[in-house]
Structure formats: C-alpha cells, structure tokens
Write an enzyme that holds these catalytic residues in place. Structure first.
Site: not given
Ligand code: GLU
Length: 496
Positions: A246-249, A251
């Site tokens: 995911s983008k959160r984990s 980038g």
C-alpha cells in the site's frame, strides 16, 4: 460460442495501483486471447475520491502500459437509476425487503448478541413485514434501507472458481445484507452486479480480497434471473512481511506512475506484473505480448499469495529486484530503434534532445545507445549514467574520481599529454587511440590501465562502462580532446 467479455472496474484512489494494473493486465490478456472485449468501468460512487485527476490517473496508467480497452470508460454513477430499479424489482419478486431498524436498535442487538456470545448477524426483524406494515412505517416517515432476503434454507450457495475450484458458503452464514442505503444510494455489491449484467460480462477476474462478496453476488445474479459469470480469483500480492502493498506502507512504488517516472519500459512492467499471480508452468520468464497472450490461461493463475520482494532499506534496489532485472533485460534486447524512441521522449523531457539525433546524427545516436545500454537498468540511466555522451554537464562519480584520478596526481599532466597525441592522430578510431594510449604509457613507464581508468573517469564520470576505445570512438575526437585538455576544470569541480 458467446463472446468473451471481461471488465476492469477500478474505484479511483488517485493513481493506478500496481495491483490494479495486474488485474487490468490479466483481464486484458484473457480478452485478447479469446478475441473478446475488455470493458473499462469507473466505479466512481465515492464522489470525494473520484475526481477528474484521479480518473485521469487510471486512464493514463492503462494507456502507458499499453492495455487498451474496447468499451467505456463507463461511469457507475451514471447508472444509479438501473441499480435502484433492480432493487425495486428484487422487492417485487420477494428477494428483498425494506428494513426500518434504526442504527441504535441494530447496535443494541449486536451488542447483546456479542455479550451472549451469539451470532451477530441481522436478525431479520423486518423480513416478514406485511405490505400494510411497510406502508404504515413509510407513511410515518421512518427511513429504511433495502436488504437482500437470503434464502433461509439448508445448504450452500456455490460457484466454480476457475482458479480455486468449488467455493461454497452456507446460506445460514450469510446475513440479509443491505443493497440500498437509507439515503437511496445503492451499495457496491448491487451496483457491481447490475453493471456486470448490463455489460454482459462473461468472466470476472479479480483479487481474492473480493471473495467475501462473491457468494452474495451469486445470490443477486440468481435473484435477478441473470446467468452467473465465470469467476477467477487471483492471489493477493504481499510484501516480505506478508502485508498488502500500500502507499501508506510502501510509498510511491505501488503506483504505476512511479515506474513511468523511473524510466521503466511499459511492457517490461507488464511482464513483471503477470508473474505476480500467474505462471506458465515452465521456467520461461520473459514473454513478448504475443507469447503471453498465447500462453495465458485462467487455470494457471496462482492459488497462493505472491510476494512483492521489496526491501525498503536496500539502497541498491528501488523496487522489487525482479522488476528491475526484467526491465534491464528488455533494455538490453529490444530493437534499438524502440529504445531510441523512449530515450527521445525522455531527453525531450529533460532538455537533452538534439534534433540532429533524428537527422544527421541518427546513426551515431543509435550506435551510442546500443553501446552503453548493456549496463543500464532504466531509460532514465541514459540521462544520468550515460549523460557524458550527450552533454558536458555530467557528474563525476566520487568513487572512481578518488581511486582512478586523484590517487595519481601526475594524471594532471599525463591526460593533457594524451589529448595532444589524440589530436595529432591521422584517424581517430578504436585502433589508433588504443595504440596511442599504450605508446604513451610505455614512454611514461606506467601501466596503460592508469591512463585508461583515468580517462574513463574524466570522460564519462563513471567507474565502469563499455570498452574504453569504443567509448572514445563514440564520444568523438573533439570532445575527448577538450575534456582531457581541460582537466584543470575537472580538478576544480572536484575541489582539488
Ligand atoms: N471497484 C472494485 C475495486 O476496485 C471492483 C471489484 C470488482 O472487480 O468487482 O476493487
């Protein structure tokens, strides 16, 4: 045989996620293999996220990857009336009902059930309301949702998954799920099915994360009297710690845009992505488009989660090393004209393009790209690692500068001397420059390697590269002589 019709129905989030790209790719392959159609449908019911840019991000990503679609983009919100009509029909045919339970009442029941360690499913309080009771509540202005009436019978709802085999779920484990909210908005479960029926979708190829929906959707197909499409659920792609990427984990590396910006070759990324969820049953890893279309089948989609092998803290790899390796492979082996077209676009972007590369310098341009591409991983490397061939403002890697230049202070004199020899050559080519270099080394009584490594660093800024005398030929006499003569400028740049 009926025409194969598959779809890619992303819910926009601002960019095309590589997981979404993989879904699109597998659907595209299946459509192309069977001469079918790929329908693009934007599931834009979340108004906040479905901005114009966010939708463009998806279309641009697909276009860049070369995944063309045959119909659409359709927009789910444009079909809201169809979804509501379907819900009404389900009520009329006894497959759905209005539920007037308030949120508070439902919460209280849920809590009580949890305390008593009982099933927390909706208890069906409104399931058997009479028409008169419904009318009375409506008249009183009590808001309602619409729930699907899951058959209360023994047995299971089942479908045959092309990848996972028979999947079944007991009716009694499925609660009467909401299909239309009290504000009149249909839910994803319903809209998705109604749209797939309207678009005459024959195969639904999507991630295993949707499997909790599928059995309920099969009930909807049955109730709406529509044929049930073939389902094929793909494994999830997890990182080394078994987390969803995911983008959160993770980038930017989760966005297709990142690979475009980094100078990936679109088909190379597709080739990498397909292997995250499908295998040919052989050791083959590199597939041309045609080969992949030919080899592709739903049956060879993997059952178990695939691994996106990204080591965040390994500076050598900015994404999964396999993605880089596959890209390098294409970079080395694609017809040089195709590489040149990509380099052109990149150079135009970076202000490095010279119109002569399409004219009188074309042959030189192609030859030079071919010479230097072997060690490169991405198209961007041509403007960074390969910059010295196209511009004078290239950087000097500090490592070879220290090791191959500064360590031998005499090079400050020797390299300009070498430049003089090069300037005096009748012909400037691989043989003549090699002979001149060895001759000078012999006269100075030093190893030729000292001159060769020194000039490589000065001329290209790099520690390694193609054969030095090929490099000289590619750079051409004027640039070589100028750079070796103005060696003081280099020392000044290096702060010496
Ligand atoms: N909009 C859904 C998603 O992006 C579609 C799922 C499906 O393929 O049915 O996950």
């Amino acid at each position: 045989m009926t025409e194969v019709r598959v779809r890619f129905p992303p819910s926009p989030t601002g960019y095309l996620h590589i997981g979404g790209a993989r879904t699109a790719l597998l659907n595209w392959l299946f459509a192309r293999k069977h001469g079918g159609k790929l329908i693009l449908r934007i599931e834009d019911t979340d108004a906040e996220r479905s901005t114009r840019e966010s939708i463009e991000g998806i279309l641009d990503g697909l276009t860049w990857l070369g995944l063309d679609w045959d119909e659409g983009p359709y927009f789910q919100t444009e079909f809201a009336a169809d979804h509501i009509r379907a819900a009404d029909r389900l009520i009329e045919t006894g497959h759905a009902y209005k539920c007037f339970c308030t949120k508070e009442a439902l919460d209280a029941k849920r809590e009580a059930a949890m305390t008593a360690k009982q099933d927390v499913k909706y208890d069906g309080a409104c399931r058997e309301l009479s028409a008169a009771e419904v009318a009375a509540r409506e008249k009183a202005g009590i808001p309602s949702v619409i729930r699907f009436k899951v058959p209360r019978r023994e047995g299971t709802v089942a479908y045959e998954d092309k990848v996972l085999g028979r999947i079944e779920r007991r009716y009694e484990d499925i609660e009467d799920f909401v299909i239309v909210r009290s504000n009149g908005k249909p839910l994803y479960l319903l809209s998705n099915v109604v749209d797939d029926i309207r678009d005459r979708i024959t195969h639904i190829i999507r991630g295993q994360d949707h499997m909790t929906n599928t059995t309920r959707q099969v009930l909807l197909y049955e109730a709406l009297g529509a044929p049930i499409p073939v389902f094929a659920h793909m494994p999830l792609t997890l990182d080394l710690e078994k987390r969803k990427i995911s983008k959160r984990s993770h980038g930017e590396i989760v966005a297709v845009q990142f690979y475009r910006d980094r100078g990936f070759i679109p088909w190379a990324l597709c080739n990498f992505l397909v292997l995250l969820g499908w295998n040919p049953g052989t050791d083959q890893e590199i597939f041309s488009r045609g080969e992949l279309i030919e080899a592709f089948s739903l049956e060879r989609i993997g059952k178990v989660n695939s691994v996106f092998n990204y080591r965040k803290n390994d500076p050598k790899f900015f994404t999964d090393p396999k993605a880089i390796a596959i890209n390098s492979h294409y970079l080395r082996t694609m017809p040089i004209e195709e590489i040149a077209a990509m380099v052109k676009a990149h150079f135009l972007d970076r202000g490095l393009w010279d119109a002569a590369y399409d004219g009188e310098k074309k042959e030189w341009f192609l030859r030079t790209l071919d010479l230097i591409r072997d060690r490169f991983h991405t198209i961007n490397d041509f403007s960074t690692l390969g910059r010295a061939y196209f511009a004078d403002d290239y950087e000097i890697d500090p490592k070879p500068l220290a090791k191959n230049v500064l360590k031998h202070p005499e090079l400050k004199k020797w390299l300009p001397l070498l430049a003089e020899r090069f300037a005096a050559l009748e012909r400037f080519d691989q043989d003549s420059t090699e002979a001149a270099s060895r001759q000078l080394a012999a006269e100075l009584d030093i190893k030729p390697g000292i001159l060769i490594n020194g000039m490589r660093t000065v001329l290209t800024g790099q520690l390694a590269g193609p054969g030095m005398f090929d490099v000289l030929a590619a750079l051409g006499r004027d640039r070589v002589v100028a750079r070796l003569t103005n060696i003081d400028a280099l020392y000044a740049r290096a702060g010496e």
